[in-house]
Motif scaffolding. Structure first.
Motif, PDB file in Angstrom:
ATOM      1  N   ARG A   7      19.512  21.390  12.885  1.00 30.54           N
ATOM      2  CA  ARG A   7      20.041  20.018  12.813  1.00 30.54           C
ATOM      3  C   ARG A   7      21.524  20.017  12.478  1.00 30.54           C
ATOM      4  O   ARG A   7      22.312  19.298  13.101  1.00 30.54           O
ATOM      5  CB  ARG A   7      19.274  19.239  11.749  1.00 30.54           C
ATOM      6  N   ALA A   8      21.911  20.841  11.520  1.00 33.79           N
ATOM      7  CA  ALA A   8      23.296  20.841  11.057  1.00 33.79           C
ATOM      8  C   ALA A   8      24.260  21.293  12.142  1.00 33.79           C
ATOM      9  O   ALA A   8      25.369  20.746  12.264  1.00 33.79           O
ATOM     10  CB  ALA A   8      23.436  21.736   9.827  1.00 33.79           C
ATOM     11  N   PHE A   9      23.856  22.286  12.932  1.00 32.35           N
ATOM     12  CA  PHE A   9      24.768  22.864  13.923  1.00 32.35           C
ATOM     13  C   PHE A   9      24.554  22.301  15.330  1.00 32.35           C
ATOM     14  O   PHE A   9      25.207  22.744  16.274  1.00 32.35           O
ATOM     15  CB  PHE A   9      24.645  24.382  13.924  1.00 32.35           C
ATOM     16  N   GLY A  10      23.640  21.346  15.486  1.00 33.16           N
ATOM     17  CA  GLY A  10      23.473  20.671  16.769  1.00 33.16           C
ATOM     18  C   GLY A  10      22.739  21.468  17.810  1.00 33.16           C
ATOM     19  O   GLY A  10      22.880  21.206  19.011  1.00 33.16           O
ATOM     20  N   SER A  11      21.907  22.438  17.400  1.00 40.57           N
ATOM     21  CA  SER A  11      21.157  23.244  18.358  1.00 40.57           C
ATOM     22  C   SER A  11      19.753  22.691  18.517  1.00 40.57           C
ATOM     23  O   SER A  11      19.351  21.752  17.831  1.00 40.57           O
ATOM     24  CB  SER A  11      21.104  24.697  17.884  1.00 40.57           C
TER      25      SER A  11
ATOM     26  N   GLY B 218      24.444  27.859   2.346  1.00 44.90           N
ATOM     27  CA  GLY B 218      25.657  27.625   3.140  1.00 44.90           C
ATOM     28  C   GLY B 218      25.496  26.446   4.077  1.00 44.90           C
ATOM     29  O   GLY B 218      26.430  25.675   4.288  1.00 44.90           O
ATOM     30  N   ARG B 219      24.293  26.300   4.640  1.00 40.93           N
ATOM     31  CA  ARG B 219      24.020  25.129   5.489  1.00 40.93           C
ATOM     32  C   ARG B 219      24.090  23.850   4.670  1.00 40.93           C
ATOM     33  O   ARG B 219      24.668  22.849   5.111  1.00 40.93           O
ATOM     34  CB  ARG B 219      22.643  25.291   6.133  1.00 40.93           C
ATOM     35  N   ARG B 220      23.517  23.848   3.473  1.00 38.51           N
ATOM     36  CA  ARG B 220      23.605  22.655   2.621  1.00 38.51           C
ATOM     37  C   ARG B 220      25.077  22.290   2.368  1.00 38.51           C
ATOM     38  O   ARG B 220      25.461  21.131   2.464  1.00 38.51           O
ATOM     39  CB  ARG B 220      22.914  22.893   1.285  1.00 38.51           C
ATOM     40  N   GLN B 221      25.863  23.296   2.074  1.00 33.98           N
ATOM     41  CA  GLN B 221      27.263  23.021   1.742  1.00 33.98           C
ATOM     42  C   GLN B 221      27.998  22.351   2.894  1.00 33.98           C
ATOM     43  O   GLN B 221      28.690  21.349   2.700  1.00 33.98           O
ATOM     44  CB  GLN B 221      27.983  24.315   1.364  1.00 33.98           C
ATOM     45  N   VAL B 222      27.842  22.892   4.112  1.00 34.35           N
ATOM     46  CA  VAL B 222      28.631  22.343   5.208  1.00 34.35           C
ATOM     47  C   VAL B 222      28.149  20.961   5.629  1.00 34.35           C
ATOM     48  O   VAL B 222      28.932  20.152   6.129  1.00 34.35           O
ATOM     49  CB  VAL B 222      28.678  23.293   6.422  1.00 34.35           C
TER      50      VAL B 222
END
Length: 919
Positions: A365-369, A617-621
């Motif tokens: 979800r975070a990276f749009g994949s 790291g995903r949470r942070q970005v």
């Protein structure tokens, strides 16, 4: 005081304006009748005016408090003003406003006034409630705004996991400026009363509006559509945020609209408690880290360890008399969390079904994949997994010759027929750029003309090269799909993971381009445009096709993969990487082979700390990536400005610009430089939207040949040994400074101080130099800046490893394994026997990968003919490591007998394949 035009970022402007206001008001308070009082008063007035435009977008100190301070100044209550400004500046610097209420009245008591968030322990900071801000968009008067904020404040409960404050802006444009300017904003509440236009005129702020795009298309909107349109526009620039639409329109009217990031619609009357709970729930959805949380909980459990990890729970360390220093250095938690998938209680990376699976879904979800997979062996392994999953023996793959060595080894493992693509050379700086789209199309058209297009499987390019050249990913994909509609794309974005979280950068990422193209190919307008272009291109020759921006057919399949070195540009432990998939045929065609490739290359004993760091790291970005990337770009831009404007630095150093690193024909916007001392800052949005190639602003390549030192010497002997500054990329006459999300303004300031000191030392050295010493210096500079060997293109594969002479693909696998037999190989010296062999007419063919490191791409691959240009380049190399080359023996090549036998073997194989194809 710097003018507004000196700033690239409004955030830096705000910080510096508050600091300047603190100094000016303090001076005025000390002596209001001083001879400089008039000038100070004018300066403070100007500072208040510039800050008044900015403060409307932040919750602290807030517009009301700011206006009170300003009125105190107008009434000459300088002591009160000084006290309040100092408190505000201190709170902004330390982050205190994020943890507690900060009183600004002069007679107020603030017991924690000197508490700095930076010096707090991580444990103490982890116990505090995270803070964010909510943007409410509605055209309210002061009384209505106070009522709204009070209603939100009344909803707070002690058990709330987060704390937030409200920012109110009146218009659609102000909302866009706000979300692109205020990094604290995590949610937007769009109410029916918003208007279209902002009253802000400060150029530095309105520059942000262009990043939102599409503003020209919304002028004709009816006011009742402003809210839905705002949700859509915010989804384009900050897709990680949550929006909540309050509307008076019917369900039927809203249902058919694109509401972008809107999580929920509230009708007619506002339920503040429900809105409050939804805001917290939305942030919680991004804050959750399923695997990290599971690992923390596991570490707290009392466990008897009877499996194959003596280090688990720290037992082998705590019982040791000889290695307690290891435990003291790392601390206990890292060992308390050591476990194995086979020991139970946690998830398996190879067959995830619990918290790892959920963590990968959140990363997707975070990276749009469409799918995301974690890797604990670095992006080198990710690259080999994707290649092995998608490429079958004999498939033709178009590969950027300058890509990372892992791709080349992946081609060996997969048995691919490789067509190497040459990047444009930058001979004056001894580096390569990127592969022009014209070259990619040319190779595809050649393969099509020879009837080989059905065998073409993949295009593999490095998006954001080591030196910062970024492709127009969307354009490359659409034009290649116009020639080969089912082409698979592998974008190596090892250095570009951060790009998803900057609006300007995001448009050039593989996942964003894939999603955009998937949507466009389904539109009626696209189908009509494709039909029209096909009519125009009927019977067109190759030159016409090369000069046309091609439109892919509506039935083209979007098949994009991206590999990210999360550990290189985001927060993750070393070797933490991700594979992002956006492939319409993944489920039906690739999933099984991908699973097998993943099993092949992934350890059965993955490091759980690496996986947990990927989760965090995903949470942070998702929650602060926008802020960190923005600050990263600011740091690099301020570095550019400082070096470009410093008289002494310009004498010995030069910051390479887009004009230096990207040829004019690939810069359609005409942008030469991101900063020019005479013209100031360039708005980079135009070039990032239009140009074939752009330069990543976070990388600053500095030409150092003017110092008389080559890049490697400058890096090792000067920067690292003398000043403790670490970099890892050089060319013959350049060094590369890469900013990251951890780079601070202090780090940039220190680098500038070091460069100035180096320049001063050189001035002193040359002042005292003799005529001969000065001539020697000038000669070294000339050798570094002018007398440079041209960069070689890929020569060709030897005939023993090719299918025919019509196209250039070669069998790299056969060459690689042919070299396993020592009888087939010999060593030739660069300055002796290689030259003699070439002059005698023999073809010298490499038996190994020859890879200078850094940057880590091969200049020779197995089966490649050594050309005179490659030989000259190898002699000129100045890096400390050349993988595959032995100083004591020389260059490993195939013997002439082995090559003759390979030609016969290859001919027989091709004849057999032709006979099979006839049957």
């Amino acid at each position: 005081m710097q003018s507004v035009s000196d700033y690239y970022s409004a955030i830096q402007l705000r910080s510096d304006r508050w600091s300047a206001l603190r100094e000016a008001t303090a001076a005025l308070s000390r002596d209001p009748e001083d001879k400089n009082a008039k000038a100070l008063t004018e300066k403070v007035t100007h500072l208040f005016e510039s800050l008044s435009l900015i403060e409307a977008y932040w919750a602290f100190p807030g517009v009301q408090a700011f206006d009170i301070i300003r009125r105190q100044f107008e009434h000459r209550k300088f002591d009160d003003v000084t006290f309040s400004v100092q408190r505000v500046t201190r709170a902004l610097t330390t982050g205190a406003y994020r943890r507690r209420y900060v009183p600004l009245e002069r007679d107020s008591v603030d017991a924690d006034e000197h508490e700095d968030e930076v010096v707090q322990s991580l444990e103490a900071r982890a116990l505090a409630k995270p803070y964010f801000e909510v943007l409410v968009v509605d055209n309210l008067n002061e009384h209505q705004e106070r009522w709204l904020k009070n209603n939100f404040a009344r909803m707070r409960r002690p058990e709330d996991p987060f704390h937030y404050e409200i920012v109110v802006v009146p218009s659609l444009q102000d909302a866009l400026i706000g979300v692109l300017f205020n990094h604290n904003i995590q949610a937007i509440v769009v109410r029916p009363g918003l208007v279209m236009d902002s009253q802000v005129e400060l150029a530095l702020l309105t520059r942000y509006l262009k990043s939102a795009g599409g503003l020209a298309d919304i002028e004709a909107l009816e006011p009742e559509n402003y809210g839905p349109e705002l949700c859509r526009l915010i989804a384009k620039v900050r897709p990680e945020l949550d929006a909540y639409l309050v509307t008076e329109r019917s369900v039927e009217d809203i249902a058919g609209l694109d509401l972008g990031i809107c999580r929920r619609v509230f009708y007619n009357q506002e339920d503040f408690l429900e809105l409050h709970l939804n805001i917290l729930r939305g942030v919680q959805a991004r804050y959750k880290t399923p695997f990290f949380t599971a690992l923390v909980e596991y570490s707290k459990q009392p466990t008897g360890v009877f499996h194959a990890l003596p280090i688990s729970r720290g037992k082998s360390i705590s019982r040791s008399h000889w290695i307690p220093d290891m435990g003291a250095f790392y601390g206990p938690n890292i060992f308390m969390a050591e476990t194995s998938a086979t020991s139970g209680g946690l998830d398996s990376l190879l067959e995830p079904h619990g918290p790892i699976k959920e963590a990968q879904e959140l990363a997707s979800r975070a990276f749009g994949s469409k799918q995301t997979f974690f890797a604990t062996n670095g992006t080198s392994t990710c690259n080999k997994i994707v290649v092995q999953a998608l490429v079958r023996p004999g498939d033709i793959v178009l590969v950027d010759r300058d890509c990372h060595k892992s791709h080349h080894y992946g081609m060996v493992l997969a048995g691919a027929q490789v067509v190497y693509l040459d990047s444009y050379p930058l001979n004056e700086y001894s580096m390569y750029g990127a592969v022009p789209l014209r070259e990619v199309k040319h190779q595809l058209l050649k393969l099509k003309a020879e009837g080989k297009l059905d065998r073409v499987r993949m295009l593999l390019l490095t998006n954001c090269t080591f030196d910062g050249i970024v492709y127009n990913v969307e354009r490359v994909m659409e034009e290649c799909l116009a020639i080969k509609p089912d082409l698979v794309f592998l974008w190596d974005e090892a250095w570009f993971a951060f790009a998803r979280f900057g609006p300007t950068y995001r448009q050039r990422t593989a996942m964003n381009a894939a999603n955009t193209l998937r949507e466009r190919l389904q539109s009626t307008d696209h189908a009509l445009a494709y039909v029209e272009q096909q009519k125009l291109l009927e019977n067109a020759d190759e030159e016409t096709i090369l000069n046309t921006r091609l439109i892919p057919p509506p039935e083209a399949r979007i098949r994009a993969y991206a590999t990210h070195s999360t550990h290189k540009t985001l927060t993750s432990l070393r070797q933490g990487s991700m594979i992002h998939v956006n492939d319409q045929d993944f489920k039906g065609e690739v999933e099984a082979s991908f699973h097998e490739a993943y099993m092949t290359h992934t350890s059965t004993s993955p490091n759980y700390q690496i996986i947990a760091s990927l989760d965090v790291g995903r949470r942070q970005v998702e929650l602060e990536g926008f802020e960190f990337v923005q600050r990263q770009v600011e740091a690099a831009m301020s570095m550019r400005r400082a070096i470009s404007t410093h008289r002494k630095l310009r004498k010995y150093f030069k910051v390479l610009t887009a004009g230096d690193m990207i040829p004019e024909q690939h810069r359609e916007s005409g942008v030469q430089s991101y900063y020019d001392p005479e013209q100031g800052w360039t708005d980079i949005w135009d070039c990032w939207e239009q140009d074939e190639f752009v330069l990543d602003a976070t990388r600053v390549t500095l030409a150092v040949g003017g110092t008389g030192w080559d890049g490697d010497t400058f890096k090792t002997k000067i920067l690292m040994d003398k000043y403790g500054i670490q970099i890892n990329k050089t060319s013959r006459n350049t060094v590369l400074f890469m900013t990251n999300i951890g780079t601070t303004r202090s780090s940039v300031a220190y680098l500038i101080e070091v460069l100035v000191e180096i320049a001063n030392d050189l001035d002193d050295l040359l002042d005292d130099a003799s005529i001969m010493e000065r001539r020697g210096f000038e000669k070294r500079v000339a050798n570094l800046m002018h007398d440079l060997p041209p960069l070689p293109d890929f020569s060709r594969f030897h005939d023993g490893f090719r299918t025919d002479q019509a196209t250039s693909e070669g069998d790299i696998r056969s060459a690689f394994f042919l070299s396993y037999d020592e009888k087939n190989c010999d060593y030739l010296e660069l300055d002796g026997s290689v030259k003699a062999a070439m002059e005698s007419g023999d073809e010298v063919v490499s038996a190994s990968f020859i890879i200078p490191y850094p940057p880590g791409f091969p200049i020779l691959v197995p089966g490649q003919v050594v050309s005179r240009e490659i030989l000259a380049f190898m002699r000129a190399l100045d890096v400390s490591e050349i993988h595959g080359y032995r100083d004591d023996l020389g260059l490993r090549v195939f013997t002439q007998d082995a090559l003759k036998q390979q030609v016969k073997t290859n001919a027989a194989r091709l004849k057999l394949n032709a006979a099979r194809n006839k049957k």
